[in-house]
Design an enzyme around this catalytic site. Structure first.
Site, short mmCIF file in Angstrom:
data_model
loop_
_atom_site.label_atom_id
_atom_site.label_comp_id
_atom_site.label_asym_id
_atom_site.label_seq_id
_atom_site.Cartn_x
_atom_site.Cartn_y
_atom_site.Cartn_z
N CYS A 139 0.81 -1.22 0.00
CA CYS A 139 0.00 0.00 0.00
C CYS A 139 0.85 1.27 0.00
CB CYS A 139 -0.96 0.01 1.19
SG CYS A 139 -0.18 -0.23 2.79
N HIS A 258 -2.20 0.95 7.40
CA HIS A 258 -2.55 0.99 5.98
C HIS A 258 -2.28 2.38 5.45
CE1 HIS A 258 -4.43 -0.09 2.28
NE2 HIS A 258 -5.52 0.64 2.45
N ASP A 274 -7.32 4.14 -2.89
CA ASP A 274 -7.08 3.14 -1.86
C ASP A 274 -6.60 1.87 -2.56
OD1 ASP A 274 -7.29 1.02 0.03
OD2 ASP A 274 -8.77 2.15 1.17
#
Length: 322
Positions: A139, A258, A274
């Site tokens: 991420c 995250h 995202d």
């Protein structure tokens, strides 16, 4: 054994390996507040078959790359098979079940889906699961590459996929994403600093504002568990009088972390990325705020304290291309 990689936390216990292995127990694979407990008793032969199938799935199969080596002769990164890769696949699966709900909610709040992408499933997961430092997710690296691509007036997905369509990967971009994540996972290394150095090399700089007669980077931290989402959203949507800005957003909780990203423009609205769900666009900040608060936060499972629902950090960046 406790291990934390990327944005997932896994606890493995009661596992022993050897020729006389009769059982394996996986306990407490945690994502968000969802505790996945899988206890399996397997015969020696059945366990061998399952492990062999998993190893084969991670180490072979159609490459789906446009070429075997990068333009400067580097091969796609991979590492030896580890048992944690099985657990990461399970956790990715749990996260992937939230994709439909998140995407379906976008239109209900006046938003559009620019590109459907999820690191938790499909061909992209198959590529990152092959290295121990990327198996849990990439991420941070994906957000950094997304910001760079957007600042250059391009699409990360046009750079990641041949022809901008899912199918074959551009190995140069895939390699770059994985390598940035791998570099940030090295021992005695601060991942934030690794990303900042990468940004500087790619024309992205921290936004500086004057505080107490000194220029300081815009770095906002806070909590979401006790104070709600207002502070987080204010930090994301604040353009500091300039009218636009890139945001790299870190979310964390008791066992997970995250990264997500956004480009905020007072005139054109909010483009949000995202790595677990894709790229979305809202024509104004208020639509984005309502969607994030009333739908996204719960549908993504990010609101759970055990997951990433406790703390945040929002960094603002500028680019010479903007």
């Amino acid at each position: 054994m406790n291990s934390i990689h990327g944005h997932y936390h896994i606890q493995l216990s009661n596992y022993s390996a050897g020729e006389n292995l009769q059982s394996a127990t996986l306990t407490e694979g945690v994502i968000g507040a969802h505790r996945v407990k899988v206890e399996t008793a397997l015969s020696h032969s059945n366990l061998q078959k399952k492990l062999s199938a998993t190893i084969k799935h991670n180490q072979s199969g159609r490459s789906m790359l446009d070429r075997k080596l990068t333009s400067d002769g580097k091969a796609n990164q991979r590492s030896s098979f580890t048992f944690s890769m099985i657990m990461y696949r399970m956790i990715h699966f749990v996260l992937s079940t939230r994709v439909p709900a998140v995407r379906e909610s976008v239109a209900n709040y006046g938003g559009n889906i620019n590109f459907k992408f999820a690191q938790t499933k499909g061909a992209f997961l198959h590529k990152i699961i092959k290295h121990s430092d990327t198996a849990s997710g990439v991420c941070e690296a994906l957000c950094a590459h997304w910001i760079r691509s957007h600042a250059q007036g391009q699409s990360l997905f046009d750079q990641l996929y041949v022809g901008g369509r899912k199918g074959k990967f551009q190995i140069d971009t895939l390699y770059s994403i994985k390598q940035l994540q791998i570099d940030g996972c090295k021992a005695d290394v601060d991942q934030d600093e690794v990303t900042l150095d990468w940004f500087k090399k790619n024309g992205i700089s921290e936004r500086m504002i004057e505080r107490h007669c000194l220029l300081r980077p815009v770095d906002v931290t806070g909590t979401t568990e006790s104070e709600g989402l207002d502070q987080l959203l204010n930090a994301i949507l604040d353009t500091h009088g300039i009218g636009y800005g890139y945001k790299k957003i870190h979310l964390s909780g008791q066992m997970s972390a995250h990264a997500i990203a956004a480009y905020v423009n007072e005139k054109s609205g909010v483009t949000f990325f995202d790595p677990n769900f894709g790229e979305f666009h809202f024509s104004d900040k208020e639509k984005f705020r309502k969607w994030f608060t009333n739908s996204f936060w719960d549908n993504s499972m990010y609101h759970y304290p055990l997951g990433v629902g406790q703390r945040f950090r929002v960094l603002t960046f500028d680019s010479k291309e903007v």
